[in-house]
Each structure stands twice: as C-alpha cells, then as structure tokens.
Design an enzyme around this catalytic site. Structure first.
Site, PDB file in Angstrom:
ATOM      1  N   GLU A   1       1.182  -1.365   0.612  1.00 33.27           N
ATOM      2  CA  GLU A   1       0.058  -0.099   0.075  1.00 33.27           C
ATOM      3  C   GLU A   1       0.194   1.361  -0.087  1.00 33.27           C
ATOM      4  O   GLU A   1       0.548   2.057  -0.854  1.00 33.27           O
ATOM      5  CB  GLU A   1      -0.766   0.060   1.485  1.00 33.27           C
ATOM      6  CG  GLU A   1      -2.061  -1.240   1.128  1.00 33.27           C
ATOM      7  CD  GLU A   1      -3.304  -1.087   0.437  1.00 33.27           C
ATOM      8  OE1 GLU A   1      -3.620  -0.461  -0.531  1.00 33.27           O
ATOM      9  OE2 GLU A   1      -3.997  -1.946   0.089  1.00 33.27           O
TER      10      GLU A   1
ATOM     11  N   GLU B   1     -14.797  10.032  -2.119  1.00 32.02           N
ATOM     12  CA  GLU B   1     -14.807   9.023  -3.387  1.00 32.02           C
ATOM     13  C   GLU B   1     -15.325   9.252  -4.736  1.00 32.02           C
ATOM     14  O   GLU B   1     -16.061   8.758  -5.203  1.00 32.02           O
ATOM     15  CB  GLU B   1     -14.843   7.752  -2.900  1.00 32.02           C
ATOM     16  CG  GLU B   1     -13.449   7.079  -3.871  1.00 32.02           C
ATOM     17  CD  GLU B   1     -13.557   5.707  -4.011  1.00 32.02           C
ATOM     18  OE1 GLU B   1     -13.126   5.020  -2.389  1.00 32.02           O
ATOM     19  OE2 GLU B   1     -13.544   5.069  -4.531  1.00 32.02           O
TER      20      GLU B   1
END
Ligand code: NAD
Length: 346
Positions: free
Chosen positions: A174, A222
């Site tokens: 990540e 988002e």
C-alpha cells in the site's frame, strides 16, 4: 511527527506518528480490539489511557467477522456500559477493527467520537486515515458503511515489532501504491532506502499518510481523485475473489494487481517497460507476490463487473502515467485488457 488533515467542511484532526503519549479523557471510553492484538499490546495501551471509565470489548479476529453481527456486539457493549453521546470509542487493531469501530461509532446514538490506534502497517499507512468505515455482507466487501472521520489517529510504530512478515509486506504494497500514484520522489526514496530499518519505516508511514491526507482533503467521499487509491485493486479484488480470500492477504493481491495495472499502462503507452519493472522490483524486494496464473481470462474479465466500483457496466481502471501520476478511466477497450490478462496465463 504530526500530519494534519483538513476537510472542506472544516473537520480537522491530527495524525501523530510517534510513541503513544499518555492520554486523558474526561469521558467514558471503550477500546475495541481482538484477542491477537489485546494479547500482545493491550497492557501497553491501557498504561497510556486514563479515562472517566474504561472498558474493553474484544471481538473475534479476522475479515470473516467483519459483518453486521459483530457491529451489534460492539453496540451492545456500548449500551451495557451506558455510553452517552459524549463517549468515545478507540479502534485498537488493524484495518478490520478500524473499519468496524468507525462504523459502530458512526451509528451509536447517531454518531459518537472515535480514535484510531492502528497496529498493522496497512492500517497505519492507509486504513486508519480518511474516515471510510464499514462491514462486508454476502454481496461483497465493504458494501455497508459510512464516512465518519476519527477525531485523532495515533500511529505508534512500536506495534509493528510483533507483526508477521507477510503482514508487513501487505502494508508495504500500500505504501508503494501511494508512491506510484502520487509521488515520484517518494518512489525514488523507497528504491534507495530499506524498510527493514525502523527509522525508514517511520518516514515511509509519514510520507504515505501525508499523501493519503492530501487526497482525502481533496475528495473525502470518493467522487473522483480518491478513487486513484484503488490502483491495483480492480485486478486485486478479482484475484482475492478467485482464490476465495484464503490465499493472498489483501495487500498481496493489490501487489499483483499493481503489476497487472502497470502492464495495462505499458500496453496503452502510459508507462515504460522500465518503469513497470522498477515497481515490480520494489515489491519483490519485500517478497510481495507479483505473479498470478489466470486459469480462464474470460472468467477473470467477467469478475470485474462484480466490483461495486464498476458502475453502469463499465470497469474503472486506475492506470499509472509513469511513476508518480495516474489516470482514472473507464475507457479501456476489452481487447487491451484481454491481451494483458493473457500475459498472465503461463
Ligand atoms: P487485519 O485488521 O485483519 O489485521 C491483520 C492481522 O494482523 C490480524 O490477524 C490482526 O489481528 C493482526 N494484528 C494486528 N496488529 C498486530 C500486531 N501489532 N502484531 C501482530 N499481529 C497483529 O488486516 P489489515 O491488513 O490491517 O486491514 C485490512 C482491512 O482494512 C480490510 O478489511 C480492508 O477492507 C480495510 N481497509 C480499509 C481502508 C479504509 O480506508 N477504511 C483502507 C484499506 C483497507
């Protein structure tokens, strides 16, 4: 080190990356954790927390318990302890604990405060920041949830000393994701520095968190930019699904997914073979898997449509543009995707 996060609605909080300091709360506090984390670190945490009343709710360890029934158990504990709207939850564990504690906090009496104390590398660099909370159900992962920001995130690298190597790799995947999508200099820094060194890990956490905080402050819900953090996930989710969630850790599947996304980027001329190789090498330096054998490319392709991010029957790909930039697109032809998938059949 402290990173500030500041959202357009004036929500602000600090993400502290350092040894946990003693915290005083003039309110009821519930720590939510699991037996693994509590066995290793609960005493350490308790020594640092002073509260009006402190209790602990321990929920089973594992993604398979990230569902509504566990949320009910957390809420039941809160009611038994007579928490009020001024009370506080502390998420003490990896991303699973963080997502569930945040969700429970967002719905208990219509919303109470919570703090993230993440204990895996993945949750320290990614999951604990940005206020996405939720649980899974039989239709898929994280399909039920809310946006509920913590009032603070306390990242203490001390917890990582007990983390199994594969979990560390999943977190590093990540970190690489943040660098490839948004920060070329950070990527070069990762190539030059060894994350087996504690001070370097701390720097990498800080740089990742800075990147995530910046992205979330631009696009909390988002609607656009934040979707770039799903780089590697479109492919990774299919791999997790095909292997019944029991072969790869999430971060590992994302690692393979990033390699596939890079192949796609090379195919459409967004990335050079050399850049794709640099990303692969960096992942392999930490034994993160980069290869996967696709048995049936048509089947793999069909799986993309099960993802909740595939709106209107279009597949959203996050394609790097070199290293340090990326594009979110649903305009890639099936033909290009199939050619990339075929490259993973041997
Ligand atoms: P996890 O929470 O399942 O933790 C992995 C394992 O490590 C667990 O067995 C856990 O008990 C153990 N563990 C935790 N801390 C430890 C420590 N210090 N020492 C030893 N063992 C320890 O997995 P994760 O990778 O942390 O998180 C994955 C979850 O995070 C997924 O559910 C994913 O959906 C979610 N996530 C959320 C976001 C977000 O923005 N909210 C982002 C990324 C991922």
């Amino acid at each position: 080190m402290i990173v500030n996060i500041s959202l357009p609605d004036n929500t602000k909080y600090d993400i502290t990356i350092d040894t946990l300091e003693k915290q005083y709360f003039d309110r009821k506090v519930v720590i939510v954790t699991n037996p693994t984390v509590s066995g290793l670190h609960l005493e350490y945490l308790k020594e640092k927390i002073s509260a009006k009343e402190l209790s602990v709710v321990t929920i089973p360890d594992g993604e398979q318990y990230k569902h509504m029934k566990t949320i009910e158990d957390i809420l039941e504990h809160c009611f038994e302890q007579k928490l009020n709207r001024n009370s506080l939850l502390i998420a003490f564990g990896g991303g699973v604990i963080g997502d569930m504690t945040g969700f429970a906090a967002s719905i208990y009496q219509r919303g109470i405060d919570f703090i993230q104390i993440p204990t895996t590398l993945l949750s320290q660099v990614d999951a604990s920041v940005g206020g996405k909370t939720g649980v899974n159900n039989k239709f898929g992962k994280n399909l039920i949830g809310s946006f509920h920001q913590p009032i603070a995130v306390n990242i203490d690298p001390h917890f990582l000393t007990t983390l199994p190597k594969r979990e560390v790799g999943a977190g590093i995947a990540e970190i690489v994701k943040m660098a490839v999508t948004f920060n070329k200099d950070f990527f070069s820094w990762l190539e030059e520095n060894d994350l087996n060194d504690k001070e370097n890990v701390k720097t990498a956490i800080a740089k990742s968190v800075e990147t995530k905080a910046w992205v979330v402050s631009q696009d909390e819900k988002e609607k656009g930019l934040r979707a770039a953090l799903n780089y590697g996930h479109t492919f990774g989710h299919v791999i997790e699904n095909e292997t019944n969630y029991n072969t790869y850790l999430h971060g590992e599947a994302v690692g393979i997914g990033m390699v596939m996304a890079n192949e796609l980027a090379c195919k459409i001329g967004y990335m050079s073979e050399d850049e794709a190789l640099r990303v692969k090498k960096l992942l392999e330096k930490y034994d993160i898997p980069t290869d996967y054998k696709i048995e049936d490319v048509e089947d793999f392709y069909e799986h993309f449509f099960l993802d909740k991010k595939s709106l209107d029957n279009k597949i959203k790909f996050i394609v790097p543009k070199g290293i340090g930039d990326c594009e979110i697109t649903d305009e890639i032809s099936k033909d290009d995707v199939m050619q990339v998938l075929k490259g993973f059949t041997n």
